[in-house]
Design a protein around this motif. Sequence first.
Motif, mmCIF file in Angstrom:
data_model
loop_
_atom_site.group_PDB
_atom_site.id
_atom_site.type_symbol
_atom_site.label_atom_id
_atom_site.label_comp_id
_atom_site.label_asym_id
_atom_site.label_seq_id
_atom_site.Cartn_x
_atom_site.Cartn_y
_atom_site.Cartn_z
ATOM 1 N N VAL A 42 0.638 -1.099 -0.046
ATOM 2 C CA VAL A 42 0.106 -0.092 -0.129
ATOM 3 C C VAL A 42 0.912 1.329 0.015
ATOM 4 C CG1 VAL A 42 -1.808 1.267 1.270
ATOM 5 C CG2 VAL A 42 -1.851 -1.340 0.997
ATOM 6 N N PRO A 43 1.776 1.241 1.115
ATOM 7 C CA PRO A 43 2.613 2.554 0.885
ATOM 8 C C PRO A 43 3.683 2.692 -0.322
ATOM 9 C CG PRO A 43 3.391 1.220 2.616
ATOM 10 C CD PRO A 43 1.888 0.749 2.184
ATOM 11 N N ARG A 44 4.063 1.614 -0.942
ATOM 12 C CA ARG A 44 4.802 1.547 -2.011
ATOM 13 C C ARG A 44 3.888 2.006 -3.083
ATOM 14 N NH1 ARG A 44 7.290 -3.652 -0.040
ATOM 15 N NH2 ARG A 44 9.419 -2.969 0.500
ATOM 16 N N LEU A 45 2.680 1.669 -3.156
ATOM 17 C CA LEU A 45 1.843 2.279 -4.289
ATOM 18 C C LEU A 45 1.314 3.556 -4.227
ATOM 19 C CD1 LEU A 45 -0.279 1.684 -6.876
ATOM 20 C CD2 LEU A 45 -1.647 1.030 -5.022
ATOM 21 N N HIS A 46 1.441 4.203 -3.081
ATOM 22 C CA HIS A 46 1.119 5.513 -3.006
ATOM 23 C C HIS A 46 2.221 6.553 -2.673
ATOM 24 C CE1 HIS A 46 -3.205 4.623 -3.303
ATOM 25 N NE2 HIS A 46 -3.058 3.530 -2.517
ATOM 26 N N GLY A 47 3.273 6.075 -2.238
ATOM 27 C CA GLY A 47 4.413 6.877 -1.704
ATOM 28 C C GLY A 47 5.563 7.174 -2.974
ATOM 29 N N LYS A 48 5.862 8.316 -2.873
ATOM 30 C CA LYS A 48 6.886 8.810 -3.976
ATOM 31 C C LYS A 48 8.222 8.272 -3.722
ATOM 32 C CE LYS A 48 8.893 12.993 -6.147
ATOM 33 N NZ LYS A 48 8.639 12.553 -7.503
ATOM 34 N N GLY A 49 8.553 8.139 -2.394
ATOM 35 C CA GLY A 49 9.988 7.606 -2.104
ATOM 36 C C GLY A 49 9.676 7.034 -0.674
ATOM 37 N N LEU A 50 10.245 5.938 -0.248
ATOM 38 C CA LEU A 50 10.381 5.342 1.010
ATOM 39 C C LEU A 50 11.777 5.257 1.397
ATOM 40 C CD1 LEU A 50 7.336 2.879 0.752
ATOM 41 C CD2 LEU A 50 7.216 5.046 1.320
ATOM 42 N N PHE A 51 12.010 5.336 2.702
ATOM 43 C CA PHE A 51 13.352 4.924 3.189
ATOM 44 C C PHE A 51 13.266 3.849 4.519
ATOM 45 C CE2 PHE A 51 13.041 9.450 1.774
ATOM 46 C CZ PHE A 51 14.330 9.478 1.227
ATOM 47 N N ASN A 52 14.067 2.871 4.357
ATOM 48 C CA ASN A 52 14.198 1.916 5.462
ATOM 49 C C ASN A 52 14.979 2.431 6.506
ATOM 50 O OD1 ASN A 52 14.203 -0.288 7.173
ATOM 51 N ND2 ASN A 52 14.939 -1.712 5.665
ATOM 52 N N ILE A 53 14.392 2.963 7.603
ATOM 53 C CA ILE A 53 15.208 3.614 8.684
ATOM 54 C C ILE A 53 15.012 3.195 10.079
ATOM 55 C CG2 ILE A 53 15.779 6.037 9.826
ATOM 56 C CD1 ILE A 53 15.152 7.163 7.003
ATOM 57 N N ASP A 54 15.815 2.904 10.860
ATOM 58 C CA ASP A 54 15.701 2.783 12.349
ATOM 59 C C ASP A 54 15.909 4.177 12.841
ATOM 60 O OD1 ASP A 54 15.807 2.304 15.072
ATOM 61 O OD2 ASP A 54 17.255 0.612 14.609
ATOM 62 N N LEU A 55 14.935 4.760 13.229
ATOM 63 C CA LEU A 55 14.920 6.198 13.990
ATOM 64 C C LEU A 55 15.992 6.372 14.889
ATOM 65 C CD1 LEU A 55 12.476 6.617 12.164
ATOM 66 C CD2 LEU A 55 11.598 8.134 13.599
ATOM 67 N N ARG A 56 16.333 5.095 15.511
ATOM 68 C CA ARG A 56 17.392 5.256 16.534
ATOM 69 C C ARG A 56 18.803 5.601 15.951
ATOM 70 N NH1 ARG A 56 16.617 -0.538 19.372
ATOM 71 N NH2 ARG A 56 16.637 -1.031 17.005
ATOM 72 N N GLN A 57 18.744 5.622 14.776
ATOM 73 C CA GLN A 57 19.998 5.974 13.992
ATOM 74 C C GLN A 57 19.727 7.373 13.301
ATOM 75 O OE1 GLN A 57 22.828 3.960 14.382
ATOM 76 N NE2 GLN A 57 21.439 2.742 15.749
ATOM 77 N N ARG A 58 20.260 8.443 14.043
ATOM 78 C CA ARG A 58 20.044 9.870 13.602
ATOM 79 C C ARG A 58 20.614 10.170 12.298
ATOM 80 N NH1 ARG A 58 21.222 14.765 17.826
ATOM 81 N NH2 ARG A 58 20.072 12.998 19.290
ATOM 82 N N ASP A 59 21.409 9.637 11.959
ATOM 83 C CA ASP A 59 22.378 10.272 10.637
ATOM 84 C C ASP A 59 21.518 9.748 9.464
ATOM 85 O OD1 ASP A 59 22.974 7.449 11.407
ATOM 86 O OD2 ASP A 59 24.929 7.459 10.403
ATOM 87 N N HIS A 60 20.779 8.547 9.594
ATOM 88 C CA HIS A 60 20.243 7.989 8.507
ATOM 89 C C HIS A 60 18.892 8.919 8.131
ATOM 90 C CE1 HIS A 60 21.807 3.732 9.126
ATOM 91 N NE2 HIS A 60 22.736 4.490 8.630
#
Length: 321
Positions: A42-60
Motif C-alpha cells: 500500500v505505501p509503495r503504491l502511494h508513496g513517492k519515495g520510501l526509506f528503510n530507517i531505524d529512527l534510533r540512527q539519527r544520521d540515516h
Amino acid sequence: MSTKVFITGIGGFIGSHLSEFLARQGFEVWGSYFRPTNDMSVPRLHGKGLFNIDLRQRDHLEEALNIVRPHVIYHLAAQSYPMVSYKQPEYTVESNIIGTLNLFETMLKLGLHETRVLLASSTAAYGFIDPSEAPVTEDQPFRPAHVYGMSKAGQDLLGYTYFKAYGLDIIRMRIGNCVGRRRRGEVVSDFTMRRAQIDLDLIPPKFRVGNLYTKRAFLDVRDAVEGFLALQKKGKSGEAYNISGAEAVSMQHLLDVVLQGCEKNVHVVEDPELVRAVDELIYWNDLSKIKKDTGWFPCRKLEETVADMIDWWKGVLPCGC
C-alpha cells in the motif's frame, strides 16, 4: 507545487492507511519504515519515495529528511503494542522516546522550523483513569499503566518541550484505540478474525476471552486519518488533542457486536491467560477540543467497523495472508 508529507512508520497500520488517504487528497507522500507490521504494497503504491530507517540512527534520518525537506511530518513510528512493552521495555523506550528525540534534533539541524509535525501520542499516556474522571480532557494528568504508555507520555512531553523551547510547529495527537482493515494484534482484530474463522469453518465455534468488563472507545482508521488531516490544516501549534472514538463500550458489548448474526452456536470461555495482570478500566476521551478547533468528529459506528473487518478477514484468511 504539491505539499510534501513525510510519514515515519509508514509501514504500520495507521501509516499505510494515511499514505493512501493523503495521496488521494493530492499530497506528495514520502515515508520511512522499520520492521513493518503491515503489507508494504500500500505505501509503495502511494508513496513517492520510501526509506528503510531505524529512527534510533539519527544520521540515516537526517539524510532522508534533507533529501525530502517535507512541509509536513506525521511521526507515527513507534513500538506500538502494550503487550510487547512488557517483554521488550528497552526497545520500546528507545524506539519511541529516543526516536522522537532524534527526529526533533534532526529538524533543528536541518532548519525545518516551518515544517508542521503531527506527533502520534496516545491515550495510553493517561493510563489509570477512574471511571468518574471519564471522558478525560487534554488536561488529564499522565498515570501510565505500562512501559508503552510511559513511552507515549514521554513522546508527548518531548513534543511540548521542542515546541516551547525551540519553536518547532508540533501538534500532539493523543490517539485512542484505532482499528480497521489490516489491523492485527489487538482485541477488535482478534475478535473479528476469530468470527471470520468460525464462519469459514476454520476453527470450532469456541471463543476464548479475557476481561470483558474493561471499556474502550474504538476509532475507525478511516475516521482517524480524516481527523489527522483536519489537525494538519486547523490544529493549533503546541496543543494536544484527543482523537479517538466518541463512546466507550465494554469488551462484552464488543463481543456481542462481533457475534451478531453468527449462524453458529458460539461457546464463550474465559481464559485466565488472556487476562492482563495490569489493565486500565476505561479509555474514554473528551473530543470537545478537536471538534471546536477543526470541526472533526468520528462518524462511523462500531457495527460498521466490525462488519468491515470481518469481511476483510474472510478475504485474507483462505489464502493465509
